[in-house]
Design an enzyme around this catalytic site. Structure first.
Site, PDB file in Angstrom:
ATOM      1  CD  GLN A 107      -2.270  -0.896   2.812  1.00  0.00           C
ATOM      2  OE1 GLN A 107      -3.115  -0.329   3.390  1.00  0.00           O
ATOM      3  NE2 GLN A 107      -1.755  -1.847   3.396  1.00  0.00           N
ATOM      4  CG  ASN A 108       3.761   0.985   2.349  1.00  0.00           C
ATOM      5  OD1 ASN A 108       3.033   1.307   2.846  1.00  0.00           O
ATOM      6  ND2 ASN A 108       4.730   0.496   2.727  1.00  0.00           N
ATOM      7  CG  HIS A 127      -2.814   1.990  -1.396  1.00  0.00           C
ATOM      8  ND1 HIS A 127      -3.357   2.414  -0.614  1.00  0.00           N
ATOM      9  CD2 HIS A 127      -3.851   1.362  -2.200  1.00  0.00           C
ATOM     10  CE1 HIS A 127      -4.257   1.678   0.156  1.00  0.00           C
ATOM     11  NE2 HIS A 127      -4.736   0.852  -1.018  1.00  0.00           N
ATOM     12  CB  CYS A 169      -1.771  15.871 -19.142  1.00  0.00           C
ATOM     13  SG  CYS A 169      -1.803  14.725 -19.949  1.00  0.00           S
ATOM     14  CB  CYS A 172      -4.395  16.444 -23.288  1.00  0.00           C
ATOM     15  SG  CYS A 172      -4.281  16.545 -20.991  1.00  0.00           S
ATOM     16  CB  THR A 212      -1.417  -3.086   6.857  1.00  0.00           C
ATOM     17  OG1 THR A 212      -2.306  -1.973   6.620  1.00  0.00           O
ATOM     18  CG2 THR A 212      -1.415  -3.949   6.837  1.00  0.00           C
ATOM     19  CB  SER A 213      -4.384   0.368  10.585  1.00  0.00           C
ATOM     20  OG  SER A 213      -4.569   1.375   9.635  1.00  0.00           O
ATOM     21  CG  ASN A 237       0.828  -3.136  13.447  1.00  0.00           C
ATOM     22  OD1 ASN A 237       0.848  -2.952  14.162  1.00  0.00           O
ATOM     23  ND2 ASN A 237       0.119  -3.467  12.183  1.00  0.00           N
TER      24      ASN A 237
HETATM   25  P1  NAD Z   1      -1.861   2.889   8.880  1.00  0.00           P
HETATM   26  O1  NAD Z   1      -0.787   4.519   8.222  1.00  0.00           O
HETATM   27  O2  NAD Z   1      -3.226   3.826   8.533  1.00  0.00           O
HETATM   28  O3  NAD Z   1      -1.571   2.135   9.236  1.00  0.00           O
HETATM   29  C1  NAD Z   1      -0.065   2.162  10.178  1.00  0.00           C
HETATM   30  C2  NAD Z   1       0.396   0.661  10.687  1.00  0.00           C
HETATM   31  O4  NAD Z   1       1.599   0.485  10.718  1.00  0.00           O
HETATM   32  C3  NAD Z   1      -0.463   0.895  12.132  1.00  0.00           C
HETATM   33  O5  NAD Z   1      -1.746  -0.403  12.524  1.00  0.00           O
HETATM   34  C4  NAD Z   1       0.616   0.934  12.864  1.00  0.00           C
HETATM   35  O6  NAD Z   1       0.252   0.409  14.214  1.00  0.00           O
HETATM   36  C5  NAD Z   1       1.726  -0.435  12.319  1.00  0.00           C
HETATM   37  N1  NAD Z   1       3.727  -0.075  12.527  1.00  0.00           N
HETATM   38  C6  NAD Z   1       4.080   1.382  13.364  1.00  0.00           C
HETATM   39  N2  NAD Z   1       5.068   1.286  13.029  1.00  0.00           N
HETATM   40  C7  NAD Z   1       4.954   0.223  12.888  1.00  0.00           C
HETATM   41  C8  NAD Z   1       6.404  -1.098  12.632  1.00  0.00           C
HETATM   42  N3  NAD Z   1       7.763  -0.174  13.102  1.00  0.00           N
HETATM   43  N4  NAD Z   1       6.829  -1.511  12.215  1.00  0.00           N
HETATM   44  C9  NAD Z   1       5.078  -2.912  11.748  1.00  0.00           C
HETATM   45  N5  NAD Z   1       3.629  -1.769  11.819  1.00  0.00           N
HETATM   46  C10 NAD Z   1       4.453  -1.216  12.766  1.00  0.00           C
HETATM   47  O7  NAD Z   1      -0.731   3.237   7.087  1.00  0.00           O
HETATM   48  P2  NAD Z   1      -1.410   1.717   5.951  1.00  0.00           P
HETATM   49  O8  NAD Z   1      -3.286   0.898   6.860  1.00  0.00           O
HETATM   50  O9  NAD Z   1      -0.796   0.964   4.915  1.00  0.00           O
HETATM   51  O10 NAD Z   1      -3.191   2.394   5.353  1.00  0.00           O
HETATM   52  C11 NAD Z   1      -2.633   3.858   4.880  1.00  0.00           C
HETATM   53  C12 NAD Z   1      -2.961   4.402   3.543  1.00  0.00           C
HETATM   54  O11 NAD Z   1      -1.618   5.097   3.674  1.00  0.00           O
HETATM   55  C13 NAD Z   1      -2.448   3.984   2.747  1.00  0.00           C
HETATM   56  O12 NAD Z   1      -2.991   4.276   1.535  1.00  0.00           O
HETATM   57  C14 NAD Z   1      -0.582   4.239   1.947  1.00  0.00           C
HETATM   58  O13 NAD Z   1      -0.677   4.052   0.584  1.00  0.00           O
HETATM   59  C15 NAD Z   1      -1.011   5.343   2.824  1.00  0.00           C
HETATM   60  N6  NAD Z   1       0.133   5.919   3.472  1.00  0.00           N
HETATM   61  C16 NAD Z   1       2.034   5.582   2.719  1.00  0.00           C
HETATM   62  C17 NAD Z   1       2.568   6.015   3.792  1.00  0.00           C
HETATM   63  C18 NAD Z   1       4.249   5.710   2.406  1.00  0.00           C
HETATM   64  O14 NAD Z   1       3.802   5.525   1.383  1.00  0.00           O
HETATM   65  N7  NAD Z   1       5.319   5.118   3.012  1.00  0.00           N
HETATM   66  C19 NAD Z   1       3.477   6.382   4.366  1.00  0.00           C
HETATM   67  C20 NAD Z   1       1.699   7.304   4.973  1.00  0.00           C
HETATM   68  C21 NAD Z   1       0.523   6.536   4.311  1.00  0.00           C
HETATM   69 ZN    ZN Z   2      -3.997  14.558 -20.424  1.00  0.00          ZN
END
Ligand code: NAD
Ligand code: ZN
Length: 272
Positions: A107-108, A127, A169, A172, A212-213, A237
């Site tokens: 998701q990152n 994502h 873009c 366009c 992931t939460s 987690n």
């Molecule tokens: P979230 O922010 O909702 O949750 C983060 C989770 O990580 C929590 O459950 C927390 O307890 C856990 N956590 C914290 N520190 C940790 C560690 N050291 N090791 C393991 N787990 C740990 O994140 P999400 O569930 O990924 O969803 C949020 C949305 O935010 C996603 O859509 C994502 O695309 C985006 N996002 C991405 C980034 C990134 O690219 N690094 C950063 C912030 C948010």
């Molecule tokens: Zn375009």
């Protein structure tokens, strides 16, 4: 590590099972990239503070494109400063050991898994990726690297006219947008590998969820499908969350702690 967990992972490895690793913001927390849950999550537009769930929307981009781009260029700077950590490196080792029996769903948007060495072929960025942009009007489904002339921002630094002229873009000439999935948008295969992710869940023998939460839809579906198919569920987690509940409820394991400490302990278990 608990002996039962070790045995369960070895059993998957010995029958040449398929591993799906599903990562969220938590795996990058130890690289200095804040999750959406902490105090860093807020962003101020005018005199009002917004949560990421409000900022990361097409609705907000339609009303305030400059502010949304500024927020992304600020976060891009944070991501570029971050280096892959021991958790990312352990996931690279898992791919190296398992080859085609490995898939990574992340998701990152920070690109750190790819920078650590996971292959694009086996990494589904469900994502998107903050280093890319695409047409805001969808004149083409292609996406493009951000122009090199566009610099990252500090929190108080607005877009310049030159930024605005570059963030268009290439096809366009209309406004471009970050290549990320927003909270008010739907997954698809072409940009976000939706169908491929569902298929990966169906075929998984083990689902390793990390940091992931459970706030987003596709990851929850992946967890539910893998659980129905009796895959081994392991969640890593520091806090309990829907994936730890799913894992414990299906005879799997919740490993409570930071990814950078725990994931390296798993690597050797996947060796032939
Ligand atoms: P979230 O922010 O909702 O949750 C983060 C989770 O990580 C929590 O459950 C927390 O307890 C856990 N956590 C914290 N520190 C940790 C560690 N050291 N090791 C393991 N787990 C740990 O994140 P999400 O569930 O990924 O969803 C949020 C949305 O935010 C996603 O859509 C994502 O695309 C985006 N996002 C991405 C980034 C990134 O690219 N690094 C950063 C912030 C948010
Ligand atoms: Zn375009």
């Amino acid at each position: 590590m608990k002996e039962k967990l070790r045995e369960a992972i070895r059993a998957v490895a010995e029958k040449e099972g398929r591993l799906v690793v599903l990562t969220g913001a938590g795996i990058s927390a130890e690289s200095g990239i804040p999750t959406f849950r902490g105090p860093e999550g807020y962003w101020t537009v005018g005199s009002k503070e917004y949560r990421p769930e409000e900022m990361a929307t097409f609705a907000m981009f339609s009303r305030n494109p400059d502010e949304v781009w500024q927020w992304y260029l600020y976060r891009l700077g944070v991501c570029r400063k971050g280096e892959p950590n021991a958790g990312h490196r352990a996931v690279v080792e898992m791919e190296r050991l398992l080859g085609d029996r490995f898939l990574l769903l992340t998701q990152n948007v920070d690109g750190l898994h790819l920078r650590a060495g996971n292959t694009l072929e086996r990494t589904f960025q469900i994502h998107g990726n903050i280093e890319f942009m695409r047409c805001a009007a969808d004149c083409t489904r292609d996406f493009f690297p951000l122009p090199e002339s566009v610099a990252t921002k500090t929190k108080d630094e607005p877009l310049t006219d030159a930024d605005r002229a570059a963030l268009v873009c290439p096809r366009c000439g209309g406004r471009s947008r970050p290549h990320v999935l927003w909270f008010d948008e739907c997954y698809d295969e072409e940009h976000y590998r939706f169908n491929s992710s569902i298929q990966a869940a169906v075929a998984a023998d083990m689902l390793l969820s990390v940091g992931t939460s459970g706030a987003t839809n596709l990851p929850m579906q992946v967890g539910a499908i893998a659980s129905q198919k009796n895959a081994l569920l392991v969640d890593v987690n520091p806090d309990s969350n829907p994936f730890s509940t799913m894992a414990e409820g299906s005879g799997g394991f919740f490993c409570q702690g930071p990814a950078g400490d725990i994931l390296p302990e798993f690597v050797d278990l996947f060796a032939p």
